[in-house]
Design a protein around this motif. Structure first.
Motif, short mmCIF file in Angstrom:
data_model
loop_
_atom_site.label_atom_id
_atom_site.label_comp_id
_atom_site.label_asym_id
_atom_site.label_seq_id
_atom_site.Cartn_x
_atom_site.Cartn_y
_atom_site.Cartn_z
N ALA A 33 0.83 -1.20 0.00
CA ALA A 33 0.00 0.00 0.00
C ALA A 33 0.87 1.26 0.00
O ALA A 33 0.48 2.29 -0.53
CB ALA A 33 -0.92 0.00 1.22
N PHE A 34 2.07 1.16 0.60
CA PHE A 34 2.96 2.33 0.61
C PHE A 34 3.59 2.56 -0.75
O PHE A 34 3.90 3.68 -1.12
CB PHE A 34 4.08 2.13 1.65
CG PHE A 34 3.59 2.29 3.06
CD1 PHE A 34 3.53 3.55 3.65
CD2 PHE A 34 3.17 1.19 3.78
CE1 PHE A 34 3.06 3.70 4.94
CE2 PHE A 34 2.69 1.33 5.07
CZ PHE A 34 2.64 2.59 5.65
N PRO B 236 -3.62 5.71 -20.44
CA PRO B 236 -3.40 4.29 -20.15
C PRO B 236 -3.86 3.40 -21.31
O PRO B 236 -4.85 3.72 -21.98
CB PRO B 236 -4.24 4.05 -18.89
CG PRO B 236 -5.21 5.16 -18.83
CD PRO B 236 -4.57 6.32 -19.51
N ALA C 70 2.25 1.52 -3.74
CA ALA C 70 1.28 1.62 -4.83
C ALA C 70 1.30 3.04 -5.40
O ALA C 70 1.34 4.01 -4.66
CB ALA C 70 -0.11 1.29 -4.32
N GLY C 71 1.31 3.12 -6.71
CA GLY C 71 1.29 4.44 -7.36
C GLY C 71 2.64 5.12 -7.38
O GLY C 71 2.74 6.27 -7.79
N PHE C 72 3.69 4.43 -6.95
CA PHE C 72 5.02 5.05 -6.94
C PHE C 72 5.63 4.96 -8.34
O PHE C 72 6.52 4.17 -8.62
CB PHE C 72 5.92 4.33 -5.92
CG PHE C 72 7.06 5.17 -5.44
CD1 PHE C 72 6.99 5.83 -4.23
CD2 PHE C 72 8.21 5.33 -6.20
CE1 PHE C 72 8.02 6.63 -3.78
CE2 PHE C 72 9.24 6.12 -5.77
CZ PHE C 72 9.16 6.77 -4.56
N GLU C 73 5.09 5.73 -9.25
CA GLU C 73 5.57 5.73 -10.63
C GLU C 73 5.01 6.97 -11.33
O GLU C 73 4.15 7.65 -10.79
CB GLU C 73 5.08 4.47 -11.36
CG GLU C 73 3.54 4.38 -11.37
CD GLU C 73 3.00 3.26 -12.25
OE1 GLU C 73 3.68 2.91 -13.23
OE2 GLU C 73 1.92 2.76 -11.95
N PHE C 74 5.53 7.25 -12.51
CA PHE C 74 4.98 8.32 -13.32
C PHE C 74 3.95 7.69 -14.26
O PHE C 74 4.30 7.01 -15.21
CB PHE C 74 6.09 9.02 -14.12
CG PHE C 74 7.04 9.78 -13.25
CD1 PHE C 74 6.80 11.10 -12.93
CD2 PHE C 74 8.18 9.17 -12.73
CE1 PHE C 74 7.66 11.81 -12.10
CE2 PHE C 74 9.05 9.87 -11.91
CZ PHE C 74 8.79 11.20 -11.60
N ARG C 75 2.67 7.88 -13.95
CA ARG C 75 1.60 7.18 -14.68
C ARG C 75 1.23 8.00 -15.92
O ARG C 75 1.05 9.22 -15.84
CB ARG C 75 0.39 7.02 -13.75
CG ARG C 75 -0.69 6.10 -14.29
CD ARG C 75 -0.29 4.66 -14.12
NE ARG C 75 -1.41 3.77 -14.42
CZ ARG C 75 -1.63 3.23 -15.62
NH1 ARG C 75 -0.82 3.51 -16.61
NH2 ARG C 75 -2.65 2.42 -15.79
N THR C 76 1.08 7.32 -17.02
CA THR C 76 0.75 7.99 -18.28
C THR C 76 -0.64 8.65 -18.23
O THR C 76 -1.51 8.21 -17.48
CB THR C 76 0.79 6.97 -19.44
OG1 THR C 76 0.33 7.61 -20.61
CG2 THR C 76 -0.11 5.78 -19.15
N ALA C 77 -0.80 9.67 -19.07
CA ALA C 77 -2.12 10.31 -19.18
C ALA C 77 -3.04 9.48 -20.06
O ALA C 77 -4.27 9.65 -20.01
CB ALA C 77 -1.96 11.72 -19.76
#
Lengths: 79, 403
Positions: A6-7, A18, A9-16
């Motif tokens: 959970a800590f 997908p 999760a989302g630790f990335e540069f997510r594309t606009a």
């Protein structure tokens, strides 16, 4: 998901925009309607659900049936 | 003071260490306002005695409050952000650690650099205070009890009640042994005009400790327990008014019109939508003194805007809370700044060496609330680059557990 995950999760540069593939099943929020079609916008990716009777803001599960990666658009059906 | 001396923390290091400690306390107890008041009352004078720059030190205390308000599971802003965005509080806190740390690391470095370079005051000479007493650390016991009880899953009201009870017993005992100037009547006192009944009660054992006879015009209730509760009434009333105003706007169609305009002209891509969410939250918080109330006002917009792009509840809650926490402690009219300023104004009465000149002007501190500024910057960068962005299809937020 473990507590540690959970800590991270989302630790990335997510594309606009997908990307999905036909057959992918995902939970989404209905974001618009165009005549009889329901529209789902995930970031700047747009999916169309032809002839689908759901209201804007409904939370549903869909299956992607076609996807154009260049355009980040596709079609999907309600599960 | 005793801890600072024991650790040999100098004037230059003091702001950075204060930021860390205030951040830890605020994360534990969940109230940035409470942390600000506690640190201004207890740590701020100690820093001045060491010769630390007062404006920088106040900025460090406010930065710690921002950190805790943003991250603490029991913080009111954290709870509002999670509940309004349909996300569970544990998941929200876990998902926001990355942003908090990304802002705290440069903030800590900034306090180290500013502490070493900014002019310091002369250590308050002739204050007669050279060292604190180790028993001062006993005041951390009630805080530890609140954190421990909350972590064990007890209701937050129960956890805080145990902390209050322990603090009451501890302070009355310290007062009894003449270690602090606190008595039962400082905690709670009923002041009544002189009459036969009041005189009888005033001299009665136990109950007499909370009863005082006063001239007729001064009758009332006082003490920190009462004043603390009364201090929250403006927030309660303001929150009710904002919720009522928002409901009227929703029923009248104003909410829908503003939302439509934002979606059609401003938030046309996911990046622009997230930047709008960051700036919108920041703007409302810059205008409303009490940040929890501002957060409640902007929350429905963040929810609808985010859902139109399938942004999940954790990300929406994080955007909402970070800017709420940060801005509430930056501008001079922010509730956190004013709470600290009010506490600081009592210091000249408390310490003979603390002059009115040492009170920090609230308008001077805003550039030095480093963690607040970095937190807003982290979220602007995150909105543009997509750092930490999560869609509903990536991860659905778990059911809200209402505290």
């Amino acid at each position: 998901m473990s507590r540690f995950d959970a800590f991270l999760a989302g630790f990335e540069f997510r594309t606009a925009t997908p990307q999905y593939e036909p057959g992918d099943e995902l939970p989404v929020i209905i974001t618009g309607r165009d005549g009889d079609d329901a529209l789902v916008r995930i970031g700047d990716t747009r999916l169309r659900l032809p002839d689908t009777d759901v209201a804007v803001d409904d939370e549903v599960r869909i299956r992607v049936t076609a996807f154009d990666a260049d355009d980040a658009t596709g079609e999907a059906e309600l599960l | 003071m005793w801890a600072a001396n024991a650790a040999e923390v100098g004037a230059a290091l003091f702001p950075a260490v204060t930021f860390l400690l205030a951040g830890l306390l605020a994360t534990g107890i969940g109230t940035g306002y409470g942390t600000t008041i506690a640190f201004v009352t207890l740590v701020f004078p100690a820093g001045l005695l060491l010769g630390t720059n007062p404006i920088l030190l106040f900025g460090a205390i406010l930065s710690g409050a921002v950190f805790g308000d943003n991250l603490a599971p029991v913080s009111d802003t954290t709870i509002v952000s999670a509940v309004t965005q349909d996300a569970d509080i544990g998941g929200v806190v876990a998902s926001r650690v990355k942003y908090a740390v990304a802002a705290a690391v440069p903030a800590f470095a900034a306090f180290l650099i500013a502490g070493a370079t900014m002019t310091t005051t002369d250590p308050a000479a002739g204050s007669g205070v050279t060292a604190g007493a180790a028993w001062g650390l006993l005041h951390l016991i009630p805080v530890a009890i609140v954190i421990g009880t909350a972590i064990r899953g007890r209701h937050i009201v129960e956890a805080v009640s145990w902390g209050l009870f322990t603090a009451f017993v501890l302070n009355v005992m310290l007062g009894y042994f003449d270690l602090v100037d606190v008595g039962v009547s400082d905690v709670l006192v009923f002041m009544a005009p002189e009459s036969g009944l009041v005189t009888a009660l005033d001299t009665a054992p136990l109950i007499g400790a909370v009863i005082e006879t006063v001239p007729a015009g001064e009758a009332g209730v006082g003490g920190s327990l009462y004043n603390g509760a009364v201090g929250f009434f403006p927030l309660i009333v303001l929150t009710l008014l904002i919720v009522a105003g928002a409901q009227i706007m929703r029923q009248g169609g104003g909410f829908e019109a503003l939302q439509r305009w934002l979606l059609d002209t401003v938030a046309t891509t996911v990046r622009r939508a997230e930047v709008t969410m960051v700036l919108g939250t920041a703007m409302v918080n810059a205008m409303v003194t009490i940040n929890t109330a501002a957060e409640i006002a902007i929350a429905p917009y963040i929810r609808t805007l985010g859902r139109r792009f399938n942004i999940n509840g954790y990300r929406r809650a994080n955007i909402l809370d970070a800017n709420t926490s940060a801005l509430g402690y930056i501008f001079p009219w922010g509730g956190g700044v004013l709470a600290g300023y009010s506490a600081m104004q009592t210091l000249p009465d408390e310490y003979g060496w603390f002059t009115v000149d040492m009170v920090v002007n609230p308008a001077a501190v805003f550039p030095y609330v480093f963690h607040g500024w970095f937190l807003v910057a982290v979220f602007l960068i995150a909105a543009v680059t997509g750092f930490g962005r999560e869609y509903v299809s990536d991860r659905e937020s778990e059911e809200v557990s209402r505290v």
